[in-house]
Write a protein that holds these residues in place. Structure first.
Motif, PDB file in Angstrom:
ATOM      1  N   GLY A  85     -11.664  -1.226 -12.002  1.00 26.69           N
ATOM      2  CA  GLY A  85     -12.523  -2.378 -12.196  1.00 26.69           C
ATOM      3  C   GLY A  85     -12.090  -3.328 -13.280  1.00 26.69           C
ATOM      4  O   GLY A  85     -12.903  -4.078 -13.815  1.00 26.69           O
ATOM      5  N   LYS A  86     -10.796  -3.354 -13.629  1.00 23.83           N
ATOM      6  CA  LYS A  86     -10.309  -4.228 -14.694  1.00 23.83           C
ATOM      7  C   LYS A  86      -9.486  -5.404 -14.172  1.00 23.83           C
ATOM      8  O   LYS A  86      -8.942  -6.168 -14.952  1.00 23.83           O
ATOM      9  CB  LYS A  86      -9.481  -3.418 -15.698  1.00 23.83           C
ATOM     10  N   GLY A  87      -9.354  -5.535 -12.863  1.00 24.70           N
ATOM     11  CA  GLY A  87      -8.764  -6.735 -12.295  1.00 24.70           C
ATOM     12  C   GLY A  87      -7.252  -6.770 -12.257  1.00 24.70           C
ATOM     13  O   GLY A  87      -6.556  -5.766 -12.377  1.00 24.70           O
ATOM     14  N   ALA A  88      -6.742  -8.002 -12.120  1.00 22.93           N
ATOM     15  CA  ALA A  88      -5.317  -8.233 -11.896  1.00 22.93           C
ATOM     16  C   ALA A  88      -4.423  -7.697 -13.014  1.00 22.93           C
ATOM     17  O   ALA A  88      -3.354  -7.144 -12.710  1.00 22.93           O
ATOM     18  CB  ALA A  88      -5.072  -9.731 -11.697  1.00 22.93           C
ATOM     19  N   PRO A  89      -4.772  -7.833 -14.293  1.00 26.06           N
ATOM     20  CA  PRO A  89      -3.863  -7.324 -15.324  1.00 26.06           C
ATOM     21  C   PRO A  89      -3.551  -5.839 -15.192  1.00 26.06           C
ATOM     22  O   PRO A  89      -2.394  -5.428 -15.326  1.00 26.06           O
ATOM     23  CB  PRO A  89      -4.609  -7.633 -16.627  1.00 26.06           C
ATOM     24  N   VAL A  90      -4.560  -5.019 -14.915  1.00 24.08           N
ATOM     25  CA  VAL A  90      -4.319  -3.583 -14.784  1.00 24.08           C
ATOM     26  C   VAL A  90      -3.524  -3.287 -13.524  1.00 24.08           C
ATOM     27  O   VAL A  90      -2.614  -2.446 -13.520  1.00 24.08           O
ATOM     28  CB  VAL A  90      -5.654  -2.803 -14.791  1.00 24.08           C
ATOM     29  N   THR A  91      -3.823  -3.987 -12.435  1.00 28.68           N
ATOM     30  CA  THR A  91      -3.042  -3.805 -11.209  1.00 28.68           C
ATOM     31  C   THR A  91      -1.577  -4.106 -11.464  1.00 28.68           C
ATOM     32  O   THR A  91      -0.679  -3.351 -11.058  1.00 28.68           O
ATOM     33  CB  THR A  91      -3.574  -4.730 -10.099  1.00 28.68           C
ATOM     34  N   GLY A  92      -1.311  -5.212 -12.144  1.00 19.82           N
ATOM     35  CA  GLY A  92       0.062  -5.575 -12.452  1.00 19.82           C
ATOM     36  C   GLY A  92       0.745  -4.559 -13.347  1.00 19.82           C
ATOM     37  O   GLY A  92       1.927  -4.246 -13.169  1.00 19.82           O
ATOM     38  N   LEU A  93       0.024  -4.013 -14.321  1.00 17.05           N
ATOM     39  CA  LEU A  93       0.614  -3.021 -15.216  1.00 17.05           C
ATOM     40  C   LEU A  93       0.923  -1.727 -14.479  1.00 17.05           C
ATOM     41  O   LEU A  93       1.895  -1.035 -14.808  1.00 17.05           O
ATOM     42  CB  LEU A  93      -0.321  -2.752 -16.391  1.00 17.05           C
ATOM     43  N   ARG A  94       0.126  -1.379 -13.491  1.00 15.66           N
ATOM     44  CA  ARG A  94       0.452  -0.197 -12.673  1.00 15.66           C
ATOM     45  C   ARG A  94       1.754  -0.422 -11.908  1.00 15.66           C
ATOM     46  O   ARG A  94       2.615   0.464 -11.849  1.00 15.66           O
ATOM     47  CB  ARG A  94      -0.694   0.091 -11.697  1.00 15.66           C
ATOM     48  N   PHE A  95       1.895  -1.609 -11.317  1.00 16.41           N
ATOM     49  CA  PHE A  95       3.154  -1.922 -10.633  1.00 16.41           C
ATOM     50  C   PHE A  95       4.317  -1.899 -11.632  1.00 16.41           C
ATOM     51  O   PHE A  95       5.417  -1.448 -11.303  1.00 16.41           O
ATOM     52  CB  PHE A  95       3.063  -3.294  -9.962  1.00 16.41           C
ATOM     53  N   ALA A  96       4.087  -2.410 -12.838  1.00 19.72           N
ATOM     54  CA  ALA A  96       5.142  -2.439 -13.845  1.00 19.72           C
ATOM     55  C   ALA A  96       5.577  -1.036 -14.227  1.00 19.72           C
ATOM     56  O   ALA A  96       6.776  -0.762 -14.400  1.00 19.72           O
ATOM     57  CB  ALA A  96       4.657  -3.194 -15.084  1.00 19.72           C
ATOM     58  N   LEU A  97       4.613  -0.131 -14.353  1.00 20.10           N
ATOM     59  CA  LEU A  97       4.953   1.255 -14.686  1.00 20.10           C
ATOM     60  C   LEU A  97       5.795   1.877 -13.575  1.00 20.10           C
ATOM     61  O   LEU A  97       6.783   2.577 -13.851  1.00 20.10           O
ATOM     62  CB  LEU A  97       3.674   2.064 -14.907  1.00 20.10           C
ATOM     63  N   ALA A  98       5.422   1.596 -12.322  1.00 20.93           N
ATOM     64  CA  ALA A  98       6.229   2.084 -11.202  1.00 20.93           C
ATOM     65  C   ALA A  98       7.613   1.453 -11.226  1.00 20.93           C
ATOM     66  O   ALA A  98       8.632   2.125 -10.967  1.00 20.93           O
ATOM     67  CB  ALA A  98       5.521   1.778  -9.879  1.00 20.93           C
ATOM     68  N   GLY A  99       7.681   0.160 -11.562  1.00 21.63           N
ATOM     69  CA  GLY A  99       8.964  -0.511 -11.643  1.00 21.63           C
ATOM     70  C   GLY A  99       9.842   0.059 -12.731  1.00 21.63           C
ATOM     71  O   GLY A  99      11.068   0.123 -12.584  1.00 21.63           O
ATOM     72  N   SER A 100       9.241   0.486 -13.829  1.00 21.90           N
ATOM     73  CA  SER A 100      10.030   1.095 -14.902  1.00 21.90           C
ATOM     74  C   SER A 100      10.664   2.402 -14.439  1.00 21.90           C
ATOM     75  O   SER A 100      11.793   2.726 -14.827  1.00 21.90           O
ATOM     76  CB  SER A 100       9.149   1.337 -16.132  1.00 21.90           C
ATOM     77  N   VAL A 101       9.945   3.147 -13.609  1.00 20.38           N
ATOM     78  CA  VAL A 101      10.495   4.400 -13.077  1.00 20.38           C
ATOM     79  C   VAL A 101      11.682   4.114 -12.158  1.00 20.38           C
ATOM     80  O   VAL A 101      12.730   4.767 -12.243  1.00 20.38           O
ATOM     81  CB  VAL A 101       9.406   5.188 -12.327  1.00 20.38           C
ATOM     82  N   VAL A 102      11.525   3.119 -11.281  1.00 22.31           N
ATOM     83  CA  VAL A 102      12.630   2.752 -10.392  1.00 22.31           C
ATOM     84  C   VAL A 102      13.828   2.276 -11.199  1.00 22.31           C
ATOM     85  O   VAL A 102      14.984   2.628 -10.913  1.00 22.31           O
ATOM     86  CB  VAL A 102      12.179   1.668  -9.394  1.00 22.31           C
TER      87      VAL A 102
END
Length: 459
Positions: free
Chosen positions: A158-175
């Motif tokens: 429930g925290k919106g676009a910033p948290v969604t983007g940070l989740r993608f960023a964390l996945a991107g860091s793994v890749v």
């Protein structure tokens, strides 16, 4: 809308900040955590500049030669990634309302990433395969620690676009870490050959799937705060950006890697749409800002201009490569510099807001309540605004010189760009540290600080 229990939102992480002043949220880490990353990023920029001066002639026939690759890794790993990691450690708890799992993990992440980000380019430059092997292992460890530390706050809903983007960023860091392991394997000479299209794939994933999406996500929180902007309605551009950018990278990367033109062009269009939505979001925040135009706004707008320059150079290179491969590759290198300039300009601009914000809390915790002129300590007192303007000129000219140097195959321009990066790193580090150091050396009388604490809470 789902929310977290109050106890979970304010529970401090392991090794939390004991001297936290009133008004600072409980989940925010001690100032030494983000400041360590940001200080290291300044030194990384200096090393990047020195490396480009040293490699000035090596990239003219082939921008994938070892000296250029080493300089690029100082820029991407020791500067941009280091700065982004600092921003993530500072703002993820603010955005999510949940603390990191552990401050000790944050410090371990810093130390391992610092070692990896310097050892990898140094190993490449000196052709020491063992050094690159160790650096790859350290980078993988750092990302593992990052994931463990951030899964707790990023699990909030429930925290919106910033948290969604940070989740993608964390996945991107793994890749990105996995790609780094593959890169180290190639340096060992036992896995596969890294052709030019593979290098380009790595650049796309690192710049957009990890660093770019982090900025896109965090900006949706920083722009309202620093511009004093409230965009009415649901503000769809920000949401579109945090979904379209990683989706575009997910299509573009395999298209480049396996030479599937249709997939690559589709991913490029989707990525462009996401970046375009990011720019639309910026325009909306600028239009609705309540703070007058200042140097920070100039930094942010210039950053967006580099994004447009990079897009134009990318399109030009795609059209030119089938007819003139050498010139087309030169434009590809210039485009990557421009995209890096998008992130570097944003990073340098935002640290002039973020670092004083963090340092103010640290000074208040040490009992410093008065600024250099004896008045109540304010964020703007903590650096020289004239030198900040000089820093803007240095970093902008440095990016421009590097772009011209690679696009036009001019070694002198590449050397000039490197020198300007060195000057930028020295200037920004000195400007953001001299005044706080002086204030700590001569502590002022301690007041109640109530008014300042209310200022911080509202900011």
């Amino acid at each position: 809308m789902a929310t977290e229990p109050t106890g979970a939102a304010v529970r401090p992480p392991t090794g939390a900040w004991a001297g936290r002043p009133a008004g600072v949220p409980g989940g925010v880490p001690p100032p030494s955590v983000p400041l360590s990353f940001l200080a290291a990023a300044a030194f990384g920029l200096i090393a990047c500049g020195v490396a480009f001066i040293w490699a000035r002639g090596a990239g003219i026939p082939d921008p994938t030669t070892d000296p250029i690759v080493a300089a690029t890794h100082f820029g991407v790993l020791a500067t941009l990634s280091m700065g982004v990691l600092g921003a993530m450690h500072q703002f993820t708890p603010v955005i999510t309302g949940r603390a990191l799992r552990s401050i000790r993990l944050a410090r371990a992440t810093f130390l391992t990433w610092l070692a990896a980000s310097w050892m990898l380019p140094a190993g490449i430059a000196t052709k020491q395969v063992a050094v690159t092997a160790v650096s790859g292992a350290l980078a993988a460890l750092a990302i593992t620690l990052l994931v463990v530390n951030f899964t707790r706050p990023l699990a909030v809903r429930g925290k919106g676009a910033p948290v969604t983007g940070l989740r993608f960023a964390l996945a991107g860091s793994v890749v990105t870490a996995c790609i780094g392991v593959a890169f180290v394997g190639d340096r060992q000479g036992n896995w596969f050959d890294l052709a030019g299209h593979v290098d380009l794939t790595m650049g796309v994933i690192g710049l957009f799937g990890w660093l770019g999406i982090t900025y896109v996500a965090v900006a949706e929180k920083l722009w309202p705060m620093f511009f004093l902007a409230h965009v009415p309605g649901r503000h769809l551009p920000g949401r579109i950006a945090v979904w379209a950018v990683p989706a575009g990278v997910a299509l573009l990367s395999p298209g480049l890697l396996f030479n599937v033109p249709g997939l690559a062009w589709g991913g490029a269009l989707l990525l462009s749409a996401g970046l375009g939505a990011h720019l639309v979001s910026l325009v909306a925040h600028v239009r609705h800002r309540r703070r007058k135009a200042d140097l920070h706004l100039v930094f942010v707008v210039t950053s967006a201009m580099w994004l447009l320059v990079g897009t134009g150079l990318s399109l030009a290179s795609a059209l030119l490569i089938p007819h003139d491969y050498v010139s087309g590759v030169a434009l590809v290198a210039a485009a990557l510099v421009a995209f890096g300039g998008w992130l570097l300009t944003a990073l340098v601009g935002h640290v002039h807001k973020v670092v004083p914000f963090i340092v103010w809390s640290a000074l208040r915790a040490r009992g410093v309540s008065k600024g250099p002129m004896g008045k109540p300590l304010m964020f703007a007192d903590l650096y020289d605004h004239r030198w900040a303007a000089v820093t803007y000129g240095l970093v902008t000219a440095g990016i421009a010189a590097l772009c011209i140097g690679f696009a036009a195959s001019l070694p002198l321009a590449i050397a000039v760009g490197g020198g300007l990066f060195v000057a930028t790193g020295v200037t920004v580090a000195a400007n953001l540290s001299v005044t706080p150091s002086r204030l700590l050396a001569t502590p002022r009388a301690v007041g109640t600080g109530q008014r300042d604490d209310e200022n911080l809470a509202s900011a």
